[in-house]
Design a protein around this motif. Structure first.
Motif, mmCIF file in Angstrom:
data_model
loop_
_atom_site.group_PDB
_atom_site.id
_atom_site.type_symbol
_atom_site.label_atom_id
_atom_site.label_comp_id
_atom_site.label_asym_id
_atom_site.label_seq_id
_atom_site.Cartn_x
_atom_site.Cartn_y
_atom_site.Cartn_z
ATOM 1 N N VAL A 1 39.334 41.391 31.254
ATOM 2 C CA VAL A 1 40.121 40.773 30.182
ATOM 3 C C VAL A 1 40.036 39.256 30.241
ATOM 4 O O VAL A 1 39.845 38.589 29.211
ATOM 5 C CB VAL A 1 41.589 41.245 30.272
ATOM 6 C CG1 VAL A 1 42.468 40.448 29.300
ATOM 7 C CG2 VAL A 1 41.700 42.734 29.982
ATOM 8 N N ARG A 2 40.147 38.703 31.447
ATOM 9 C CA ARG A 2 40.129 37.229 31.563
ATOM 10 C C ARG A 2 38.707 36.682 31.692
ATOM 11 O O ARG A 2 38.512 35.462 31.810
ATOM 12 C CB ARG A 2 40.988 36.784 32.740
ATOM 13 C CG ARG A 2 40.436 37.160 34.093
ATOM 14 C CD ARG A 2 41.517 37.105 35.169
ATOM 15 N NE ARG A 2 42.153 35.821 35.219
ATOM 16 C CZ ARG A 2 41.777 34.831 36.036
ATOM 17 N NH1 ARG A 2 40.733 34.995 36.824
ATOM 18 N NH2 ARG A 2 42.434 33.691 36.056
ATOM 19 N N LYS A 3 37.717 37.603 31.654
ATOM 20 C CA LYS A 3 36.300 37.225 31.696
ATOM 21 C C LYS A 3 35.963 36.359 32.904
ATOM 22 O O LYS A 3 35.245 35.363 32.811
ATOM 23 C CB LYS A 3 35.903 36.514 30.414
ATOM 24 C CG LYS A 3 36.035 37.391 29.181
ATOM 25 C CD LYS A 3 35.625 36.654 27.918
ATOM 26 C CE LYS A 3 35.752 37.554 26.700
ATOM 27 N NZ LYS A 3 35.361 36.872 25.444
ATOM 28 N N GLY A 4 36.512 36.735 34.027
ATOM 29 C CA GLY A 4 36.225 36.015 35.266
ATOM 30 C C GLY A 4 36.949 36.662 36.420
ATOM 31 O O GLY A 4 37.948 37.360 36.229
ATOM 32 N N SER A 5 36.443 36.429 37.620
ATOM 33 C CA SER A 5 37.055 37.043 38.795
ATOM 34 C C SER A 5 38.358 36.343 39.162
ATOM 35 O O SER A 5 38.605 35.202 38.761
ATOM 36 C CB SER A 5 36.081 36.997 39.974
ATOM 37 O OG SER A 5 35.792 35.644 40.309
ATOM 38 N N LEU A 6 39.188 37.033 39.923
ATOM 39 C CA LEU A 6 40.434 36.446 40.399
ATOM 40 C C LEU A 6 40.137 35.394 41.460
ATOM 41 O O LEU A 6 39.074 35.395 42.089
ATOM 42 C CB LEU A 6 41.332 37.527 41.005
ATOM 43 C CG LEU A 6 41.793 38.657 40.090
ATOM 44 C CD1 LEU A 6 42.666 39.630 40.883
ATOM 45 C CD2 LEU A 6 42.552 38.129 38.886
ATOM 46 N N LYS A 7 41.107 34.511 41.691
ATOM 47 C CA LYS A 7 40.972 33.560 42.786
ATOM 48 C C LYS A 7 40.959 34.318 44.111
ATOM 49 O O LYS A 7 41.620 35.335 44.256
ATOM 50 C CB LYS A 7 42.131 32.572 42.769
ATOM 51 C CG LYS A 7 42.159 31.677 41.546
ATOM 52 C CD LYS A 7 43.350 30.730 41.610
ATOM 53 C CE LYS A 7 43.386 29.815 40.385
ATOM 54 N NZ LYS A 7 44.559 28.899 40.417
#
Length: 438
Positions: free
Chosen positions: A400-406
């Motif tokens: 959904v956020r188009k990127g991995s989590l921190k």
């Protein structure tokens, strides 16, 4: 004491095998998507023996009560944390973090899915194994004929006490147990052919809602003949002909007789009558029933049977989990139990069943492990980090956020998940403590 301990150990080993098969699901999915598995272990704790494949250490650990599948990726996470990178940038080949979130979802979903499939397979095996069963001729009576015995206002006016069911829904009926199974799986009007006073009668049975299910309002109409007895005065084949002076034709008539605290039974043996007095409401004998050896369903019907039972286990466990979450503990305890109690039950019940016959033991063990497998399936799809369901949610968030989590966020979520897992395990063991000490 030694026997009880061995049964507990056998139960834990059986549960451990189900857990290990869950981990095998993750292993094969990970390898399919080119993720390296650093270690696949049957059991927990210190390593006993191991051998190495191309990229995996296959291990047998000291405590055979579970297992784990450790995928490559910890170095990527450690490097991101040590370099204080917000995200995991440099990813090793074969690392869990090197594949797309969709593939990671598939890897995590494979464990619960494997458990669901395993439950189906176990129930399929149980369905085709023939075991000895009680068999009574398919004589029936409407419950409305015995209002004092049955608290159900369900009428089947086209049925008379003593009707013999020859066929139902076009299928020949061999005994009452087969008829009962057919009706329990139908839930709709069933056409039947009856034998009444030597003549065939065609009619239908109509179900009505009762106590949350569909009921046909019929029951077994069995001749009142003694099977086995704890009293040497009675013998197999003795027939009750009257109770307190009232003639009886079936076991229903016996139970329906006005008795107070005593039953004066007039019995018939080899053409001779004799009397027998029963004090209280419990008879010192069982009714005479036949024994047949058969499975739950034929080969073609076994798949349907296994699928239906698997879904029933799945939804009943979900309902119990919902009851537990909403605080309805007593309802939840009808399905959910602690691991020690579960292991003890599996060990005890299976051992007793195997003492009867190998087929009975195998069938019983399949049923019990199918329940364990479904429970493991549902437990792992809970949306808690470190559980499969929580990991799937993390992957969905990345899509959904188009990127991995921190990296730090990922670690925090894992710590929260570990704490939640410890709380859940402690709660499960509290169920055991409550069962054994309260």
């Amino acid at each position: 004491m030694i026997s009880s301990i061995l049964r507990f150990i056998l139960g834990f080993i059986a549960i451990g095998l189900v857990v290990f098969i869950h981990e095998l699901g993750h292993f094969f999915a990970a390898r399919f998507f080119k993720v390296d598995v650093e270690c696949l272990s049957y059991g927990m704790g210190p390593k006993l023996v191991s051998f190495y494949g191309k990229s995996t250490e296959f291990r047998i650990s000291l405590f055979p009560f579970g297992g784990y599948c450790r995928m490559k990726g910890s170095i990527d996470l450690e490097k991101a944390l040590s370099d204080r990178d917000e995200k995991i940038k440099l990813k090793e080949e074969g690392s869990y973090f090197a594949v797309t979130p969709l593939r990671r979802i598939a890897i995590y979903a494979s464990g619960p899915l494997t458990n669901f499939i395993l439950s189906f397979i176990l129930l399929l095996i149980a369905a085709v194994i023939p075991v000895e069963r009680i068999s009574n001729k398919a004589y029936i009576a409407p419950v409305s004929s015995y209002p004092d015995l049955f608290d159900a206002d369900i009428r089947q006016d086209n049925i008379m006490p003593g009707d013999l069911v020859l066929s139902a829904d076009g299928k020949e009926i061999s005994d009452y147990q087969e008829l009962s199974e057919l009706l329990s799986n139908s839930g709709k009007a069933v056409d039947v052919v009856l034998l009444r006073n030597g003549e065939k009668v065609e009619t239908s049975l109509f179900p009505v809602p009762y106590d949350g299910k569909m009921s046909y309002g019929i029951t077994l109409y069995q001749e009142p003949v003694v099977g086995s007895s704890s009293d040497p005065m009675l013998m197999k084949g003795d027939r009750i002909i009257s109770v307190n002076g009232v003639n009886v034709n079936s076991t229903l008539d016996v139970y329906d007789a006005e008795s107070g605290d005593t039953y004066l039974l007039k019995m018939l043996r080899d053409g001779k009558e004799f009397e027998y007095m029963v004090m209280g409401n419990e008879f010192p004998f069982s009714w005479d029933s036949g024994i047949v050896k058969r499975s739950d369903a034929g080969i073609t019907g076994s798949f349907e049977y296994a699928a239906r039972e698997t879904l029933d286990f799945f939804f009943s466990t979900l309902e119990a989990l919902g009851a537990l979450i909403t605080g309805n503990v007593e309802d939840a305890r009808t399905v959910i139990t602690g691991p020690v109690n579960a292991a003890g039950s599996i060990g005890n019940i299976s051992t007793e069943a195997f003492s009867v016959s190998s087929s009975s033991g195998t069938r019983t063990l399949c049923y019990l492990l199918a329940i364990v497998s479904i429970s493991l399936c549902i437990g792992n799809i809970l949306p808690i980090p470190t559980f499969d369901g929580g990991q799937i949610l993390i992957c969905i968030a990345e899509i959904v956020r188009k990127g991995s989590l921190k990296a730090k966020t990922y670690v925090i979520l894992q710590l929260i998940g570990m704490a939640a897992a410890l709380i859940i395990m402690a709660s499960m063991y509290m169920l055991d403590i409550r069962d054994y000490f309260f």
